[in-house]
Design a protein around this motif. Structure first.
Motif, mmCIF file in Angstrom:
data_model
loop_
_atom_site.group_PDB
_atom_site.id
_atom_site.type_symbol
_atom_site.label_atom_id
_atom_site.label_comp_id
_atom_site.label_asym_id
_atom_site.label_seq_id
_atom_site.Cartn_x
_atom_site.Cartn_y
_atom_site.Cartn_z
ATOM 1 N N CYS A 188 -25.827 29.706 -2.856
ATOM 2 C CA CYS A 188 -27.255 29.432 -3.044
ATOM 3 C C CYS A 188 -27.987 29.474 -1.712
ATOM 4 O O CYS A 188 -29.059 30.086 -1.600
ATOM 5 C CB CYS A 188 -27.439 28.078 -3.726
ATOM 6 S SG CYS A 188 -29.175 27.670 -4.022
ATOM 7 N N GLU A 189 -27.416 28.845 -0.708
ATOM 8 C CA GLU A 189 -28.064 28.812 0.610
ATOM 9 C C GLU A 189 -28.244 30.226 1.168
ATOM 10 O O GLU A 189 -29.296 30.557 1.703
ATOM 11 C CB GLU A 189 -27.232 27.950 1.571
ATOM 12 C CG GLU A 189 -27.893 27.673 2.888
ATOM 13 C CD GLU A 189 -29.153 26.825 2.777
ATOM 14 O OE1 GLU A 189 -29.987 26.931 3.695
ATOM 15 O OE2 GLU A 189 -29.324 26.076 1.805
ATOM 16 N N ARG A 190 -27.234 31.060 1.020
ATOM 17 C CA ARG A 190 -27.343 32.450 1.484
ATOM 18 C C ARG A 190 -28.459 33.192 0.763
ATOM 19 O O ARG A 190 -29.203 33.960 1.377
ATOM 20 C CB ARG A 190 -26.023 33.182 1.277
ATOM 21 C CG ARG A 190 -24.968 32.847 2.285
ATOM 22 C CD ARG A 190 -23.719 33.648 2.033
ATOM 23 N NE ARG A 190 -22.691 33.316 2.991
ATOM 24 C CZ ARG A 190 -21.405 33.554 2.816
ATOM 25 N NH1 ARG A 190 -20.980 34.146 1.716
ATOM 26 N NH2 ARG A 190 -20.536 33.217 3.733
ATOM 27 N N ARG A 191 -28.570 32.974 -0.541
ATOM 28 C CA ARG A 191 -29.603 33.662 -1.324
ATOM 29 C C ARG A 191 -30.998 33.225 -0.902
ATOM 30 O O ARG A 191 -31.892 34.056 -0.737
ATOM 31 C CB ARG A 191 -29.385 33.406 -2.821
ATOM 32 C CG ARG A 191 -30.338 34.160 -3.703
ATOM 33 C CD ARG A 191 -30.109 35.648 -3.585
ATOM 34 N NE ARG A 191 -30.999 36.354 -4.522
ATOM 35 C CZ ARG A 191 -31.299 37.614 -4.439
ATOM 36 N NH1 ARG A 191 -30.770 38.366 -3.487
ATOM 37 N NH2 ARG A 191 -32.105 38.170 -5.301
ATOM 38 N N ILE A 192 -31.192 31.914 -0.730
ATOM 39 C CA ILE A 192 -32.487 31.400 -0.275
ATOM 40 C C ILE A 192 -32.852 32.041 1.057
ATOM 41 O O ILE A 192 -33.951 32.573 1.237
ATOM 42 C CB ILE A 192 -32.476 29.859 -0.150
ATOM 43 C CG1 ILE A 192 -32.370 29.202 -1.524
ATOM 44 C CG2 ILE A 192 -33.715 29.365 0.597
ATOM 45 C CD1 ILE A 192 -32.084 27.706 -1.482
ATOM 46 N N ARG A 193 -31.916 32.012 1.996
ATOM 47 C CA ARG A 193 -32.184 32.559 3.330
ATOM 48 C C ARG A 193 -32.416 34.069 3.300
ATOM 49 O O ARG A 193 -33.276 34.580 4.012
ATOM 50 C CB ARG A 193 -31.036 32.209 4.273
ATOM 51 C CG ARG A 193 -30.987 30.731 4.606
ATOM 52 C CD ARG A 193 -29.790 30.393 5.463
ATOM 53 N NE ARG A 193 -29.712 28.970 5.700
ATOM 54 C CZ ARG A 193 -29.439 28.433 6.879
ATOM 55 N NH1 ARG A 193 -29.222 29.193 7.933
ATOM 56 N NH2 ARG A 193 -29.368 27.122 7.006
ATOM 57 N N GLN A 194 -31.661 34.774 2.469
ATOM 58 C CA GLN A 194 -31.800 36.224 2.388
ATOM 59 C C GLN A 194 -33.196 36.625 1.925
ATOM 60 O O GLN A 194 -33.878 37.393 2.595
ATOM 61 C CB GLN A 194 -30.767 36.801 1.422
ATOM 62 C CG GLN A 194 -30.941 38.291 1.181
ATOM 63 C CD GLN A 194 -30.205 38.780 -0.053
ATOM 64 O OE1 GLN A 194 -29.562 38.018 -0.753
ATOM 65 N NE2 GLN A 194 -30.313 40.065 -0.308
ATOM 66 N N VAL A 195 -33.627 36.101 0.775
ATOM 67 C CA VAL A 195 -34.921 36.553 0.237
ATOM 68 C C VAL A 195 -36.089 36.042 1.073
ATOM 69 O O VAL A 195 -37.104 36.722 1.198
ATOM 70 C CB VAL A 195 -35.115 36.187 -1.262
ATOM 71 C CG1 VAL A 195 -34.024 36.814 -2.116
ATOM 72 C CG2 VAL A 195 -35.181 34.705 -1.480
ATOM 73 N N LEU A 196 -35.934 34.868 1.674
ATOM 74 C CA LEU A 196 -37.006 34.319 2.507
ATOM 75 C C LEU A 196 -37.140 35.105 3.806
ATOM 76 O O LEU A 196 -38.247 35.470 4.214
ATOM 77 C CB LEU A 196 -36.728 32.842 2.778
ATOM 78 C CG LEU A 196 -37.832 31.993 3.363
ATOM 79 C CD1 LEU A 196 -39.100 32.077 2.532
ATOM 80 C CD2 LEU A 196 -37.365 30.535 3.432
ATOM 81 N N SER A 197 -36.025 35.416 4.442
ATOM 82 C CA SER A 197 -36.078 36.132 5.722
ATOM 83 C C SER A 197 -36.596 37.561 5.567
ATOM 84 O O SER A 197 -37.145 38.131 6.507
ATOM 85 C CB SER A 197 -34.705 36.144 6.392
ATOM 86 O OG SER A 197 -33.792 36.916 5.629
#
Length: 167
Positions: A124-133
């Motif tokens: 989940c953390e990777r997904r949040i960071r991926q789409v936000l960045s």
């Protein structure tokens, strides 16, 4: 005699209602003591590719009322087009929390292993960071700078092992 009883009952009911009304008036006129309230939303985001959807409606209301909230997101619910939604959350003063990759299999009743919970958290953390960045570097940096927020699906009991840094 019957009329007298009916009138007495009616009088007592009205008297009781008047007393309650007077009490409520006094309560509402008492000086209010503010209490902190934390508004949270779980399991999102919920938007459509065209930018509409429940999450956008909620964000519009929160903005109009100037109310901050925390959005606990499932990684599996974050679509490729929702980076701008997450950026809007951050840019409008809301917080984003990790609600694991998905709800299913992660509740107390499901009894997942600590390593399974950790994997779900990281996904989940990777997904949040991926789409936000991908859409807003400044919003991404603000997200990364804030403490991590976490809420386990179905409640947060039994997280002692999961929150232990050695895991």
């Amino acid at each position: 005699l019957i009329m007298a009883r009916y009138s007495r009952r009616t009088f007592l009911k009205l008297f009781g209602l008047s007393a309650i009304s007077l009490s409520l008036t006094r309560i509402t006129r008492a000086e209010a003591t503010p209490l902190p309230i934390y508004l949270t939303f779980d399991d999102g985001p919920t938007t459509n590719p065209d930018g509409s959807g429940a999450t956008m409606d909620v964000l519009d209301i929160l903005k109009r009322e100037d109310v901050p909230a925390t959005f606990f997101l499932h990684g599996s619910a974050i679509n490729a087009w929702e980076g701008s939604v997450l950026a809007r959350m951050i840019n409008e003063g809301h917080a984003i929390g990790n609600h694991l990759w998905q709800h299913s299999g992660n509740t107390i009743q499901d009894a997942p292993s600590t390593s399974h919970l950790a994997e779900q958290y990281i996904l989940c953390e990777r997904r949040i960071r991926q789409v936000l960045s991908e859409v807003d570097e400044q919003a991404y940096q603000r997200y990364v700078a804030h403490p991590r927020l976490f809420r386990r699906p179905g409640g947060n009991n039994g997280l002692t092992d999961f929150l232990n840094p050695k895991y």
